[in-house]
Design a protein around this motif. Sequence first.
Motif, PDB file in Angstrom:
ATOM      1  N   MET A   1       0.944  -1.208   0.001  1.00  0.00           N
ATOM      2  CA  MET A   1      -0.070  -0.068  -0.055  1.00  0.00           C
ATOM      3  C   MET A   1       0.945   1.213   0.076  1.00  0.00           C
ATOM      4  N   GLU A   2       0.682   2.078  -0.801  1.00  0.00           N
ATOM      5  CA  GLU A   2       1.342   3.487  -1.009  1.00  0.00           C
ATOM      6  C   GLU A   2       0.386   4.660  -0.898  1.00  0.00           C
ATOM      7  N   ILE A   3       0.508   5.445   0.199  1.00  0.00           N
ATOM      8  CA  ILE A   3       0.004   6.631   0.317  1.00  0.00           C
ATOM      9  C   ILE A   3       0.554   7.955  -0.300  1.00  0.00           C
ATOM     10  N   VAL A   4       0.109   8.325  -1.247  1.00  0.00           N
ATOM     11  CA  VAL A   4       0.695   9.471  -2.091  1.00  0.00           C
ATOM     12  C   VAL A   4       0.752  10.706  -1.369  1.00  0.00           C
ATOM     13  N   SER A   5       1.969  11.115  -1.058  1.00  0.00           N
ATOM     14  CA  SER A   5       2.379  12.553  -0.415  1.00  0.00           C
ATOM     15  C   SER A   5       2.720  13.561  -1.483  1.00  0.00           C
ATOM     16  N   PRO A   6       2.294  14.653  -1.131  1.00  0.00           N
ATOM     17  CA  PRO A   6       2.627  15.978  -2.098  1.00  0.00           C
ATOM     18  C   PRO A   6       4.051  16.057  -2.599  1.00  0.00           C
ATOM     19  N   GLY A   7       4.822  15.887  -1.510  1.00  0.00           N
ATOM     20  CA  GLY A   7       6.474  15.800  -1.838  1.00  0.00           C
ATOM     21  C   GLY A   7       6.941  14.705  -2.638  1.00  0.00           C
ATOM     22  N   THR A   8       6.336  13.501  -2.614  1.00  0.00           N
ATOM     23  CA  THR A   8       6.850  12.730  -3.495  1.00  0.00           C
ATOM     24  C   THR A   8       5.850  11.816  -4.437  1.00  0.00           C
ATOM     25  N   ARG A   9       5.046  12.666  -4.830  1.00  0.00           N
ATOM     26  CA  ARG A   9       3.788  12.356  -5.779  1.00  0.00           C
ATOM     27  C   ARG A   9       4.276  11.749  -6.945  1.00  0.00           C
ATOM     28  N   ILE A  11       7.386   9.757  -7.582  1.00  0.00           N
ATOM     29  CA  ILE A  11       7.891   8.495  -7.071  1.00  0.00           C
ATOM     30  C   ILE A  11       6.969   7.707  -6.562  1.00  0.00           C
ATOM     31  N   ASP A  12       5.817   8.149  -5.877  1.00  0.00           N
ATOM     32  CA  ASP A  12       4.794   7.302  -5.262  1.00  0.00           C
ATOM     33  C   ASP A  12       3.963   6.744  -6.482  1.00  0.00           C
ATOM     34  N   ARG A  13       3.726   7.343  -7.407  1.00  0.00           N
ATOM     35  CA  ARG A  13       2.876   7.096  -8.499  1.00  0.00           C
ATOM     36  C   ARG A  13       3.528   6.075  -9.612  1.00  0.00           C
ATOM     37  N   PHE A  14       4.810   6.242  -9.837  1.00  0.00           N
ATOM     38  CA  PHE A  14       5.551   5.687 -11.186  1.00  0.00           C
ATOM     39  C   PHE A  14       6.898   4.746 -10.521  1.00  0.00           C
ATOM     40  N   ALA A  15       7.605   5.430  -9.894  1.00  0.00           N
ATOM     41  CA  ALA A  15       8.620   4.638  -9.535  1.00  0.00           C
ATOM     42  C   ALA A  15       8.443   3.368  -8.549  1.00  0.00           C
ATOM     43  N   LYS A  16       7.715   3.591  -7.419  1.00  0.00           N
ATOM     44  CA  LYS A  16       7.528   2.512  -6.159  1.00  0.00           C
ATOM     45  C   LYS A  16       6.664   1.432  -6.886  1.00  0.00           C
ATOM     46  N   PRO A  17       5.617   1.445  -7.690  1.00  0.00           N
ATOM     47  CA  PRO A  17       5.107   0.511  -8.471  1.00  0.00           C
ATOM     48  C   PRO A  17       5.837  -0.322  -9.059  1.00  0.00           C
ATOM     49  N   TYR A  27      -0.372  -7.802  -4.790  1.00  0.00           N
ATOM     50  CA  TYR A  27      -1.299  -6.881  -4.774  1.00  0.00           C
ATOM     51  C   TYR A  27      -0.684  -5.542  -4.254  1.00  0.00           C
ATOM     52  N   TYR A  28      -1.117  -4.296  -4.740  1.00  0.00           N
ATOM     53  CA  TYR A  28      -0.795  -3.172  -4.555  1.00  0.00           C
ATOM     54  C   TYR A  28      -1.808  -2.019  -4.570  1.00  0.00           C
ATOM     55  N   TRP A  29      -1.853  -1.055  -3.739  1.00  0.00           N
ATOM     56  CA  TRP A  29      -3.035  -0.331  -3.281  1.00  0.00           C
ATOM     57  C   TRP A  29      -2.098   1.023  -3.213  1.00  0.00           C
ATOM     58  N   ARG A  30      -2.680   2.391  -4.126  1.00  0.00           N
ATOM     59  CA  ARG A  30      -2.396   3.351  -3.985  1.00  0.00           C
ATOM     60  C   ARG A  30      -3.311   4.310  -3.444  1.00  0.00           C
ATOM     61  N   ILE A  31      -3.013   4.993  -2.303  1.00  0.00           N
ATOM     62  CA  ILE A  31      -4.104   5.611  -1.710  1.00  0.00           C
ATOM     63  C   ILE A  31      -3.812   7.384  -2.000  1.00  0.00           C
ATOM     64  N   GLU A  32      -4.570   7.979  -2.760  1.00  0.00           N
ATOM     65  CA  GLU A  32      -4.485   9.327  -3.089  1.00  0.00           C
ATOM     66  C   GLU A  32      -5.402  10.133  -1.912  1.00  0.00           C
ATOM     67  N   GLN A  33      -4.647  11.544  -1.665  1.00  0.00           N
ATOM     68  CA  GLN A  33      -5.326  12.233  -0.740  1.00  0.00           C
ATOM     69  C   GLN A  33      -5.832  13.641  -1.331  1.00  0.00           C
ATOM     70  N   PRO A  35      -8.864  14.770  -2.896  1.00  0.00           N
ATOM     71  CA  PRO A  35      -9.762  14.027  -1.666  1.00  0.00           C
ATOM     72  C   PRO A  35      -9.347  12.307  -1.795  1.00  0.00           C
ATOM     73  N   VAL A  36      -9.956  11.694  -0.809  1.00  0.00           N
ATOM     74  CA  VAL A  36      -9.251  10.366  -0.802  1.00  0.00           C
ATOM     75  C   VAL A  36      -9.827   9.450  -1.768  1.00  0.00           C
ATOM     76  N   HIS A  37      -9.071   8.803  -2.410  1.00  0.00           N
ATOM     77  CA  HIS A  37      -9.473   7.791  -3.657  1.00  0.00           C
ATOM     78  C   HIS A  37      -8.156   6.716  -3.390  1.00  0.00           C
ATOM     79  N   VAL A  38      -9.001   5.638  -3.858  1.00  0.00           N
ATOM     80  CA  VAL A  38      -8.036   4.261  -3.811  1.00  0.00           C
ATOM     81  C   VAL A  38      -7.928   3.680  -5.056  1.00  0.00           C
TER      82      VAL A  38
END
Length: 82
Positions: A1-9, A11-17, A27-33, A35-38
């Motif tokens: 599970m990855e919670i996307v942070s503004p400072g690492t957006r 990396i969180d969306r492209f590199a880590k997956p 299995y991998y979940w990405r949680i956007e903040q 608004p909250v979106h999974v």
Amino acid sequence: MEIVSPGTRRIDRFAKPGEYAAAGIPYYWRIEQDPVHVCAYRIGDGVGPGGERQYELVTDGADVIELTEPFAMKLPIAEIRP
């Protein structure tokens, strides 16, 4: 599970997956903040141009998501508060 942070957006969306898929994490979940979106993914059969395994989107939502794997669940995303 990855919670996307503004400072690492990026990396969180492209590199880590890619790193998680290369490690064989099924299995991998990405949680956007805001608004909250999974987004829920599972490792797919396809491979990228470099031969790396890739994730495929199973479901995504901001209200409710329902999954059957790795186990059945119904998750009320709209009720999650950051």
